[in-house]
Scaffold this motif. Structure first.
Motif, PDB file in Angstrom:
ATOM      1  N   UNK A 158     -52.077  17.532  34.289  1.00  0.00           N
ATOM      2  CA  UNK A 158     -50.783  17.561  33.637  1.00  0.00           C
ATOM      3  C   UNK A 158     -49.890  16.460  34.185  1.00  0.00           C
ATOM      4  N   UNK A 159     -48.822  16.196  33.484  1.00  0.00           N
ATOM      5  CA  UNK A 159     -47.831  15.216  33.933  1.00  0.00           C
ATOM      6  C   UNK A 159     -46.450  15.792  33.703  1.00  0.00           C
ATOM      7  N   UNK A 160     -45.606  15.722  34.728  1.00  0.00           N
ATOM      8  CA  UNK A 160     -44.221  16.140  34.589  1.00  0.00           C
ATOM      9  C   UNK A 160     -43.310  14.988  34.979  1.00  0.00           C
ATOM     10  N   UNK A 161     -42.372  14.675  34.112  1.00  0.00           N
ATOM     11  CA  UNK A 161     -41.389  13.622  34.350  1.00  0.00           C
ATOM     12  C   UNK A 161     -40.129  14.239  34.940  1.00  0.00           C
ATOM     13  N   UNK A 162     -39.507  13.522  35.855  1.00  0.00           N
ATOM     14  CA  UNK A 162     -38.350  14.037  36.583  1.00  0.00           C
ATOM     15  C   UNK A 162     -37.243  12.996  36.577  1.00  0.00           C
ATOM     16  N   UNK A 163     -36.030  13.422  36.276  1.00  0.00           N
ATOM     17  CA  UNK A 163     -34.878  12.533  36.422  1.00  0.00           C
ATOM     18  C   UNK A 163     -34.538  12.353  37.892  1.00  0.00           C
ATOM     19  N   UNK A 164     -34.023  11.186  38.233  1.00  0.00           N
ATOM     20  CA  UNK A 164     -33.546  10.928  39.592  1.00  0.00           C
ATOM     21  C   UNK A 164     -32.513  11.983  39.970  1.00  0.00           C
ATOM     22  N   UNK A 165     -32.659  12.556  41.158  1.00  0.00           N
ATOM     23  CA  UNK A 165     -31.714  13.569  41.633  1.00  0.00           C
ATOM     24  C   UNK A 165     -30.812  12.968  42.702  1.00  0.00           C
ATOM     25  N   UNK A 166     -29.496  13.208  42.606  1.00  0.00           N
ATOM     26  CA  UNK A 166     -28.549  12.621  43.562  1.00  0.00           C
ATOM     27  C   UNK A 166     -28.503  13.400  44.875  1.00  0.00           C
ATOM     28  N   UNK A 167     -29.574  13.268  45.666  1.00  0.00           N
ATOM     29  CA  UNK A 167     -29.689  13.964  46.946  1.00  0.00           C
ATOM     30  C   UNK A 167     -29.827  12.948  48.069  1.00  0.00           C
ATOM     31  N   UNK A 168     -28.869  12.930  49.001  1.00  0.00           N
ATOM     32  CA  UNK A 168     -28.975  12.117  50.199  1.00  0.00           C
ATOM     33  C   UNK A 168     -28.689  10.640  49.976  1.00  0.00           C
ATOM     34  N   UNK A 169     -28.187   9.990  51.029  1.00  0.00           N
ATOM     35  CA  UNK A 169     -27.947   8.557  50.991  1.00  0.00           C
ATOM     36  C   UNK A 169     -29.273   7.821  51.126  1.00  0.00           C
ATOM     37  N   UNK A 170     -29.509   6.861  50.222  1.00  0.00           N
ATOM     38  CA  UNK A 170     -30.791   6.160  50.209  1.00  0.00           C
ATOM     39  C   UNK A 170     -30.626   4.656  50.333  1.00  0.00           C
ATOM     40  N   UNK A 171     -29.400   4.178  50.482  1.00  0.00           N
ATOM     41  CA  UNK A 171     -29.173   2.755  50.678  1.00  0.00           C
ATOM     42  C   UNK A 171     -28.972   1.975  49.400  1.00  0.00           C
ATOM     43  N   UNK A 172     -29.025   2.632  48.248  1.00  0.00           N
ATOM     44  CA  UNK A 172     -28.746   1.970  46.977  1.00  0.00           C
ATOM     45  C   UNK A 172     -28.220   3.003  45.986  1.00  0.00           C
ATOM     46  N   UNK A 173     -27.600   2.531  44.913  1.00  0.00           N
ATOM     47  CA  UNK A 173     -26.958   3.428  43.980  1.00  0.00           C
ATOM     48  C   UNK A 173     -27.929   4.102  43.036  1.00  0.00           C
ATOM     49  N   UNK A 174     -27.781   5.409  42.819  1.00  0.00           N
ATOM     50  CA  UNK A 174     -28.658   6.120  41.901  1.00  0.00           C
ATOM     51  C   UNK A 174     -28.403   5.700  40.449  1.00  0.00           C
ATOM     52  N   UNK A 175     -27.185   5.239  40.162  1.00  0.00           N
ATOM     53  CA  UNK A 175     -26.890   4.840  38.797  1.00  0.00           C
ATOM     54  C   UNK A 175     -27.797   3.685  38.376  1.00  0.00           C
ATOM     55  N   UNK A 215     -38.073   4.782  47.261  1.00  0.00           N
ATOM     56  CA  UNK A 215     -36.737   4.210  47.144  1.00  0.00           C
ATOM     57  C   UNK A 215     -35.714   5.187  46.581  1.00  0.00           C
ATOM     58  N   UNK A 216     -36.165   6.224  45.850  1.00  0.00           N
ATOM     59  CA  UNK A 216     -35.227   7.196  45.294  1.00  0.00           C
ATOM     60  C   UNK A 216     -35.085   8.430  46.175  1.00  0.00           C
ATOM     61  N   UNK A 217     -35.867   8.498  47.249  1.00  0.00           N
ATOM     62  CA  UNK A 217     -35.903   9.693  48.090  1.00  0.00           C
ATOM     63  C   UNK A 217     -35.326   9.460  49.473  1.00  0.00           C
ATOM     64  N   UNK A 218     -35.660   8.333  50.089  1.00  0.00           N
ATOM     65  CA  UNK A 218     -35.288   8.071  51.477  1.00  0.00           C
ATOM     66  C   UNK A 218     -34.741   6.668  51.659  1.00  0.00           C
ATOM     67  N   UNK A 219     -33.961   6.513  52.715  1.00  0.00           N
ATOM     68  CA  UNK A 219     -33.643   5.173  53.184  1.00  0.00           C
ATOM     69  C   UNK A 219     -34.851   4.654  53.954  1.00  0.00           C
ATOM     70  N   UNK A 220     -34.992   3.351  54.059  1.00  0.00           N
ATOM     71  CA  UNK A 220     -36.161   2.793  54.754  1.00  0.00           C
ATOM     72  C   UNK A 220     -36.118   3.086  56.243  1.00  0.00           C
ATOM     73  N   UNK A 221     -34.921   3.126  56.807  1.00  0.00           N
ATOM     74  CA  UNK A 221     -34.776   3.363  58.251  1.00  0.00           C
ATOM     75  C   UNK A 221     -34.330   4.803  58.520  1.00  0.00           C
TER      76      UNK A 221
END
Length: 349
Positions: A203-220, A45-51
Motif C-alpha cells: 500500500x501507499x499512504x501520502x502525508x502532508x507536511x506536519x508543522x512539528x518542531x524547528x527544522x531549520x527551514x520553513x514548512x511553507x 529535511x521535513x522532520x529534523x534539523x541536521x544538527x
C-alpha cells in the motif's frame, strides 16, 4: 538472532487496574504508539534539523520499563501497539522488547504488534520481526531517486532501504509505504511511486507536511495540499473511495488501474480527529493524547514510584481524561514557526 528476555510485569492482571480507556468525548482508546528512541540514522529535511541534539540516554525509559508501560495499556484495552522512533531499529537490543511484547499476541490480549521504520535496518531484522508475530510494518520512503533520497534524508542510502523492503517481503511481512508529499521535490514522482508500491503488493499512504518542531527551514516551502495531488492523480487514474477506517487519520481509495490502495493523511486540509482512537508515548514516558497539541502528562514518575501499578493506572486514566476534541494544525506564515514545538521523532511517529 537471540535477544535477552525481558521479565514481564504481571501486576496488571488485577481486575481493578483494567478500567477501559474512554476519553471525554466518548472515544475508546485502543491504539498506542510508543517511541522507543528519539534517535535516527537519517535527518529528513521535513522532520529534523541536521544538527539535532538528542536526549541523554539516561533520560530514556529502559526496555523493561517500556515493556511494563505498554503492558499497562494493553491491560486497559489497547489492542494495537506500534513501536516508533526516531528509528526504532537503531535502539540497542530493541528486539528483546519486541519478543517480550509478543506474549500479548500469543495470549490474545493484543491484536497487532507493528512498527514504523525508515527501512535502513530492515535487512537485519525482518525475519526476526516476523518470528515475533509482527505481520505488517510501515516504511517511510519519499522517493525512488537515489540522489533525491540522499538530499531528503541527508544521510540515507536508498539501496539499503530497498534491500530492507525486499527482506521484509521475503519474510512475509505486509508493507505500507508512507510518503510525505514535498512541494517541488517529489510531488511529480508520486504516480511512479504508487505504481511501484502497488506492483509489489504494498500500500501507499501520502502525508502532508506536519508543522512539528524547528527544522531549520520553513514548512511553507515544503507544503503541498493533498487535495491538489489527488486531483492530479484523478486526471489519469480511477480513484474509488473506500470505507476502510482504522480510527486513524487516513482516508483511502482504490486505484482501479493498479488494484492497490492509496491513503491520504491531511492534517492541514482536513481535521481527522472525530474518530481518533490513539495516544502517543515518548521514549521518556511522556504521554501525548493529541499529535497537534502541546499537551503532556508524565507517566515515568508513577511508573518508577512503585512496583505496584496502581499509581501508573491512575495516571493513565487522568491523562486520557485530558484528550482534546481535535487539533488545528497550521503553518504559521507570519512568524515561520511550527504549530507544535516538539519534533515528530520525540512524539512517536
Amino acid at each position: 538472532m537471540t535477544s535477552a528476555a525481558i521479565i514481564p510485569s504481571t501486576d496488571l492482571d488485577r481486575p481493578e487496574l483494567r478500567r477501559p480507556m474512554t476519553d471525554p468525548f466518548g472515544r475508546t482508546i485502543d491504539y498506542l504508539r510508543v517511541s522507543i528512541t528519539d534517535r535516527c540514522d537519517f535527518r529528513c529535511v521535513y522532520c529534523m534539523a541536521e544538527d539535532m541534539t538528542f536526549l541523554p540516554r539516561a533520560d530514556l525509559l529502559s526496555l523493561e520499563e517500556l515493556d511494563r508501560l505498554c503492558s499497562a495499556f494493553i491491560a486497559k484495552g489497547v489492542r494495537k501497539l506500534r513501536l516508533t522512533g526516531g528509528e526504532p531499529l537503531v535502539r540497542r537490543n530493541m528486539m528483546s522488547l519486541v519478543r517480550s511484547l509478543s506474549r500479548h499476541l500469543k495470549s490474545g490480549a493484543l491484536d497487532e504488534l507493528t512498527l514504523t521504520t525508515n527501512g535502513s535496518q530492515l535487512a537485519r531484522f525482518a525475519a526476526e520481526l516476523a518470528d515475533c508475530g509482527v505481520r505488517r510494518i510501515n516504511v517511510s520512503l519519499d522517493t525512488l531517486d537515489p540522489a533525491e533520497f540522499r538530499r531528503i534524508t541527508r544521510w540515507g542510502e536508498l539501496d539499503r532501504v530497498l534491500a530492507g523492503i525486499d527482506a521484509a517481503l521475503a519474510a512475509g511481512l505486509a508493507i505500507k509505504i508512507n510518503t510525505v508529499a514535498l512541494k517541488g521535490t517529489n510531488e511529480d514522482e508520486i504516480p511512479s511511486l504508487m505504481r511501484w508500491a502497488h506492483g509489489l503488493g504494498m500500500g501507499l499512504t501520502l502525508i502532508e507536511v506536519m508543522p512539528l518542531g524547528e527544522i531549520g527551514e520553513g514548512r511553507i516551502d515544503q507544503y503541498v495540499p493533498l487535495s491538489l495531488i489527488r486531483a492530479r492523480l484523478a486526471a489519469n487514474y480511477t480513484l474509488t473511495d473506500l470505507p476502510d477506517s482504522t480510527g486513524g487519520p487516513a482516508r483511502y481509495v482504490r486505484i482501479e488501474e493498479t488494484g492497490g490502495r492509496l491513503g491520504f493523511i491531511t492534517p492541514l486540509t482536513h481535521n481527522f480527529c472525530e474518530s481518533c482512537n490513539r495516544v502517543r508515548i515518548t521514549c521518556t514516558g511522556t504521554i501525548h493524547t493529541c499529535l497537534g497539541h502541546e499537551d503532556a502528562s508524565d507517566l515515568r514518575r508513577p511508573l518508577r514510584a512503585s512496583a505496584d501499578d496502581a499509581l501508573l493506572s491512575a495516571a493513565i486514566d487522568r491523562a486520557i481524561g485530558t484528550k482534546p476534541k481535535g487539533h488545528d494544525f497550521i503553518i504559521d506564515r507570519r512568524h515561520n514557526r511550527p504549530s507544535v514545538s516538539r519534533h515528530m521523532s520525540v512524539t512517536g511517529g
